[in-house]
Motif scaffolding. Structure first.
Motif, PDB file in Angstrom:
ATOM      1  N   ARG C 143      -1.240  55.578 -14.392  1.00  0.00           N
ATOM      2  CA  ARG C 143      -0.230  56.576 -14.776  1.00  0.00           C
ATOM      3  C   ARG C 143      -0.070  56.620 -16.291  1.00  0.00           C
ATOM      4  N   GLN C 144      -0.100  55.430 -16.913  1.00  0.00           N
ATOM      5  CA  GLN C 144      -0.019  55.356 -18.373  1.00  0.00           C
ATOM      6  C   GLN C 144      -1.192  56.119 -18.991  1.00  0.00           C
ATOM      7  N   TYR C 145      -2.373  55.923 -18.397  1.00  0.00           N
ATOM      8  CA  TYR C 145      -3.597  56.557 -18.876  1.00  0.00           C
ATOM      9  C   TYR C 145      -3.501  58.081 -18.694  1.00  0.00           C
ATOM     10  N   LEU C 146      -2.935  58.506 -17.571  1.00  0.00           N
ATOM     11  CA  LEU C 146      -2.723  59.938 -17.336  1.00  0.00           C
ATOM     12  C   LEU C 146      -1.799  60.521 -18.413  1.00  0.00           C
ATOM     13  N   CYS C 147      -0.743  59.784 -18.751  1.00  0.00           N
ATOM     14  CA  CYS C 147       0.182  60.242 -19.797  1.00  0.00           C
ATOM     15  C   CYS C 147      -0.556  60.390 -21.121  1.00  0.00           C
ATOM     16  N   LEU C 148      -1.430  59.424 -21.423  1.00  0.00           N
ATOM     17  CA  LEU C 148      -2.192  59.493 -22.676  1.00  0.00           C
ATOM     18  C   LEU C 148      -3.095  60.729 -22.664  1.00  0.00           C
ATOM     19  N   ALA C 174      -6.421  45.760 -22.661  1.00  0.00           N
ATOM     20  CA  ALA C 174      -7.583  45.732 -23.544  1.00  0.00           C
ATOM     21  C   ALA C 174      -8.254  47.095 -23.571  1.00  0.00           C
ATOM     22  N   ARG C 175      -8.370  47.708 -22.387  1.00  0.00           N
ATOM     23  CA  ARG C 175      -9.021  49.019 -22.311  1.00  0.00           C
ATOM     24  C   ARG C 175      -8.232  50.068 -23.086  1.00  0.00           C
ATOM     25  N   LEU C 176      -6.906  50.030 -22.903  1.00  0.00           N
ATOM     26  CA  LEU C 176      -6.057  51.015 -23.583  1.00  0.00           C
ATOM     27  C   LEU C 176      -6.121  50.800 -25.100  1.00  0.00           C
ATOM     28  N   ALA C 177      -6.103  49.530 -25.518  1.00  0.00           N
ATOM     29  CA  ALA C 177      -6.136  49.220 -26.949  1.00  0.00           C
ATOM     30  C   ALA C 177      -7.429  49.757 -27.566  1.00  0.00           C
ATOM     31  N   ARG C 178      -8.552  49.568 -26.828  1.00  0.00           N
ATOM     32  CA  ARG C 178      -9.839  50.046 -27.329  1.00  0.00           C
ATOM     33  C   ARG C 178      -9.814  51.563 -27.450  1.00  0.00           C
ATOM     34  N   ARG C 179      -9.286  52.191 -26.427  1.00  0.00           N
ATOM     35  CA  ARG C 179      -9.221  53.644 -26.403  1.00  0.00           C
ATOM     36  C   ARG C 179      -8.382  54.165 -27.574  1.00  0.00           C
ATOM     37  N   HIS C 192       8.181  45.366 -29.598  1.00  0.00           N
ATOM     38  CA  HIS C 192       8.839  44.120 -29.974  1.00  0.00           C
ATOM     39  C   HIS C 192       7.798  43.025 -30.111  1.00  0.00           C
ATOM     40  N   ASP C 193       6.544  43.351 -29.734  1.00  0.00           N
ATOM     41  CA  ASP C 193       5.487  42.347 -29.657  1.00  0.00           C
ATOM     42  C   ASP C 193       4.581  42.469 -30.883  1.00  0.00           C
ATOM     43  N   PRO C 194       4.558  41.450 -31.760  1.00  0.00           N
ATOM     44  CA  PRO C 194       3.733  41.541 -32.969  1.00  0.00           C
ATOM     45  C   PRO C 194       2.254  41.778 -32.648  1.00  0.00           C
ATOM     46  N   GLU C 195       1.780  41.268 -31.495  1.00  0.00           N
ATOM     47  CA  GLU C 195       0.386  41.469 -31.096  1.00  0.00           C
ATOM     48  C   GLU C 195       0.025  42.955 -31.068  1.00  0.00           C
ATOM     49  N   ALA C 196       0.965  43.774 -30.588  1.00  0.00           N
ATOM     50  CA  ALA C 196       0.687  45.196 -30.351  1.00  0.00           C
ATOM     51  C   ALA C 196       0.471  45.965 -31.652  1.00  0.00           C
ATOM     52  N   VAL C 197       0.953  45.415 -32.783  1.00  0.00           N
ATOM     53  CA  VAL C 197       0.838  46.151 -34.049  1.00  0.00           C
ATOM     54  C   VAL C 197       0.004  45.373 -35.068  1.00  0.00           C
ATOM     55  N   ALA C 198      -0.677  44.312 -34.595  1.00  0.00           N
ATOM     56  CA  ALA C 198      -1.395  43.416 -35.518  1.00  0.00           C
ATOM     57  C   ALA C 198      -2.493  44.143 -36.285  1.00  0.00           C
ATOM     58  N   ALA C 199      -3.084  45.183 -35.684  1.00  0.00           N
ATOM     59  CA  ALA C 199      -4.202  45.863 -36.333  1.00  0.00           C
ATOM     60  C   ALA C 199      -3.758  47.040 -37.206  1.00  0.00           C
ATOM     61  N   CYS C 200      -2.466  47.167 -37.439  1.00  0.00           N
ATOM     62  CA  CYS C 200      -1.979  48.333 -38.184  1.00  0.00           C
ATOM     63  C   CYS C 200      -2.198  48.184 -39.695  1.00  0.00           C
ATOM     64  N   ASP C 201      -2.255  49.336 -40.376  1.00  0.00           N
ATOM     65  CA  ASP C 201      -2.399  49.330 -41.833  1.00  0.00           C
ATOM     66  C   ASP C 201      -1.071  48.953 -42.492  1.00  0.00           C
ATOM     67  N   ARG C 202       0.005  49.296 -41.780  1.00  0.00           N
ATOM     68  CA  ARG C 202       1.316  49.073 -42.366  1.00  0.00           C
ATOM     69  C   ARG C 202       2.290  48.791 -41.224  1.00  0.00           C
ATOM     70  N   VAL C 203       3.165  47.812 -41.438  1.00  0.00           N
ATOM     71  CA  VAL C 203       4.150  47.502 -40.395  1.00  0.00           C
ATOM     72  C   VAL C 203       5.557  47.561 -41.004  1.00  0.00           C
ATOM     73  N   ILE C 204       6.467  48.142 -40.231  1.00  0.00           N
ATOM     74  CA  ILE C 204       7.860  48.230 -40.663  1.00  0.00           C
ATOM     75  C   ILE C 204       8.694  47.398 -39.699  1.00  0.00           C
ATOM     76  N   TRP C 205       9.460  46.491 -40.251  1.00  0.00           N
ATOM     77  CA  TRP C 205      10.274  45.594 -39.417  1.00  0.00           C
ATOM     78  C   TRP C 205      11.709  46.109 -39.460  1.00  0.00           C
ATOM     79  N   LEU C 206      12.180  46.504 -38.294  1.00  0.00           N
ATOM     80  CA  LEU C 206      13.511  47.090 -38.198  1.00  0.00           C
ATOM     81  C   LEU C 206      14.475  46.042 -37.660  1.00  0.00           C
ATOM     82  N   GLU C 207      15.633  45.950 -38.268  1.00  0.00           N
ATOM     83  CA  GLU C 207      16.614  44.994 -37.759  1.00  0.00           C
ATOM     84  C   GLU C 207      18.003  45.608 -37.913  1.00  0.00           C
TER      85      GLU C 207
END
Lengths: 180, 199, 240
Positions: C143-148, C174-179, C192-207
């Motif tokens: 369903r997530q893939y359909l939404c994408l 892993a498949r979704l990340a590759r896609r 909320h998971d640092p893993e999910a944004v580890a490959a980003c060019d820029r990260v903004i930490w909101l608090e």
């Protein structure tokens, strides 16, 4: 605008799901279906206009052939059967229940209960009884006698619908569209 | 979503939905004009014969769809037994069963999408009142989509209840379920807006 | 794929039901891969809704190029897509084909072309058999893939991803990340998971509705992890 549409659609779905959940046992062991409570809730939670539209949408789906009435009934046949008056009364019941909650700014529990009784019982019976009288070819007093068998259950449902509306007012005050 | 359209294909499936509905309307009105137990028995026999042209499986499904009428049949039967008007009772019961069976026949032989098209056609006069057919179609689709979603939610709520209580949740399920419907409506409005859903 | 327009927030604040959620945020977003991290209740989702134009700022301005996202919804459709956290909140239609068609129809494409595009997309993905499948029968990952797919078919320049990996099993993640990594679009990932944004060019930490830190992923996420571990180590956390 989207918000109106989705609320109407989700409450139409809610009425259907309340017909699917197994019958609710009252303390006395008398089973009642929650579906007509869904009709009351459409009015008391969504307000008159949106509530009535949600019920109409639900009835449209029943008419085009989905078995969404409690007990898995549906299709055009139910509109030819003895319950036809109740079905016609459903949207008007929701409308009146909603109107009372919108207009009468008493405490939400009280006005929701009165709305549920006037809409979900007085108005609904005013349509349901003549419908039953017509299809079963009985006089109005005879049909009324039959309908009173459902009165205790419907009174309990009105209390529950009021309690639930009151609960929503507490849990999601901004979502209680009948009061915003 | 399960529909009441019969999966047994019969000749009547091929008739246009609008024609079937128009005939049904005329037949139903005629049934309530028709008097006397004998003409009513003939009307019932005609609808029964119509149903039997669909074969035994189709007829069994049709019979099952009449089952919710039983309480009313018993009630009317008992009533007329007491008043000793058996002919009148037979007439009422036959009329009721014939009207419902005829309507069920149309439902069983018409696909949901065809019915939907007729409904949209019937609602066309409402377009100037703010109910264009596209909006109507979207609303119908949303309900069909969210019945199973809400139904799952009801199951989750019941499970969460039973995990912590020996009693069945009963009506207490309705409050969280209503709240869930409200929350979903808000989220779905976002999703609709995100994709340009102001039809 | 045209270059994605710059997103500019100028002292944008959001107050919901009398409660301030975002405090005077000023940001200029141009990078191709942007991450937004923060704890539950830090205002991440409100920021996403603000960027998408689903809500308007209480004060200040939000611009995508020179468009006001909350005002010009039509222009936004081809510029910004959203992948919501819960696919069940995003899927609007009973069947896959209807779901994929909706956005394109809203963009004003004629029905036959939309139908052809839906078939072509499903064929390209090797999912022709999904065409008439009820969305409800797909798994959470599907369903997530359909939404994408529904978002990608509208070909937006920027896609907002709200906790895209939540609730997915590891192979599906892993498949979704590759896609996602292969997409030419600008991606803004909220998690909320640092893993999910580890490959980003820029990260903004909101608090608590403010920007706590803004910078490259490696140094920022190291600080974020330390802070989160410290918080987690405290007992009787009153705001749990």
């Amino acid at each position: 605008m989207e918000k109106n549409l989705t609320h109407i659609a989700l409450f139409a779905a809610l009425i259907a799901v309340l017909g699917l959940v197994p019958k609710i046992d009252l303390a006395a062991g008398v089973p009642i279906t929650a579906q007509s409570m869904g009709i009351m809730l459409c009015g008391t939670v969504l307000g008159a206009k949106r509530g009535a539209l949600a019920v109409l949408l639900f009835l449209a789906l029943v008419a085009i052939g989905l078995p969404l009435l409690s007990g898995g009934r549906g299709g055009l046949g139910v509109f030819a059967g003895p319950s036809v008056g109740y079905l016609i009364g459903f949207p008007i019941a929701a409308f009146v229940a909603g109107l009372i909650v919108e207009r009468w700014q008493a405490s939400i529990g009280v006005s929701a209960f009165v709305g549920a009784v006037v809409g979900g019982i007085v108005v609904l019976y005013a349509f349901g009884i003549p419908g039953m009288a017509l299809v079963m070819q009985k006089s109005l007093p005879e049909a009324t006698t039959l309908a009173t068998a459902f009165l205790p259950g419907d009174l309990i449902k009105s209390v529950l619908a009021a309690l639930i509306t009151q609960g929503i007012a507490r849990m999601r005050p901004e979502a209680l569209l009948s009061r915003t | 979503m399960l529909t009441l359209t019969s999966e047994v294909p019969i000749w009547a499936h091929r008739l246009p939905a609008g024609v079937k509905l128009a005939v049904l309307a005329v037949v139903t009105m005629a049934l309530f004009r028709l008097q006397g137990p004998l003409p009513m028995a003939m009307a019932f026999a005609a609808v029964a014969a119509l149903t039997l042209t669909g074969g035994p499986r189709f007829a069994r499904q049709a019979a099952a769809m009449l089952r919710p009428l039983w309480p009313f049949v018993v009630l009317v039967g008992a009533w007329h037994l007491i008043t000793r008007d058996l002919a009148g009772g037979a007439e009422v019961i036959l009329r009721m069963a014939t009207a419902v069976a005829a309507a069920n026949f149309v439902t069983m032989t018409t696909r949901l999408s065809d019915m939907q098209r007729v409904l949209e056609w019937l609602c066309r006069p409402l377009a100037p009142l703010g109910l264009p057919p596209a909006r109507m179609a979207l609303a119908l689709a949303l309900v069909i989509r969210f019945i199973p979603v809400l139904s799952d939610r009801a199951g989750q709520i019941a499970a969460a209840w039973r995990a912590r209580s020996p009693r069945r949740p009963g009506w207490r399920m309705v409050a969280p379920l209503t709240a869930a419907a409200l929350d979903d409506a808000t989220h779905v409005a976002d999703a609709l807006r995100a994709r340009g859903g102001s039809v | 794929m045209p270059q994605a327009d710059t997103i500019t927030l100028t002292e944008a604040s959001v107050t919901l039901a009398g409660r301030p959620v975002l405090h005077s945020l000023s940001l200029t977003l141009t990078e191709a891969r942007i991450g937004i991290v923060g704890r539950n209740g830090s205002g991440k989702t409100t920021l996403m809704r603000l960027l998408a134009g689903l809500i308007a700022p209480t004060s200040g301005t939000v611009r995508l190029g020179d468009i006001d996202p909350a005002k010009d919804r039509k222009a936004m459709l081809s510029r910004l897509g959203i992948l919501f956290q819960n696919p069940d909140h995003q899927i609007l239609f009973p069947t896959v084909a209807e779901e994929l068609s909706f956005g394109l129809r809203q963009m004003g494409l004629p029905a036959p072309e939309v139908a052809a595009r839906v078939r072509a997309t499903l064929a390209a993905e090797g999912r022709e058999h999904w065409h008439d499948a009820p969305c409800h029968h797909l798994s959470q990952g599907q369903r997530q893939y359909l939404c994408l797919l529904a978002v990608l078919m509208m070909e937006p320049q920027t896609i907002l991803l709200d906790e895209p990996f939540a609730g997915l099993d590891l192979p599906t993640q892993a498949r979704l990340a590759r896609r996602l990594a292969a997409l030419p679009q600008r991606l803004i990932t909220i998690s909320h998971d640092p893993e999910a944004v580890a490959a980003c060019d820029r990260v903004i930490w909101l608090e608590a509705g403010r920007i706590r830190q803004d910078g490259p992923a490696d140094t920022l996420l190291a600080a974020f992890r330390t802070a989160m571990t410290d918080l987690g180590a405290q007992d009787a956390d009153a705001d749990l």
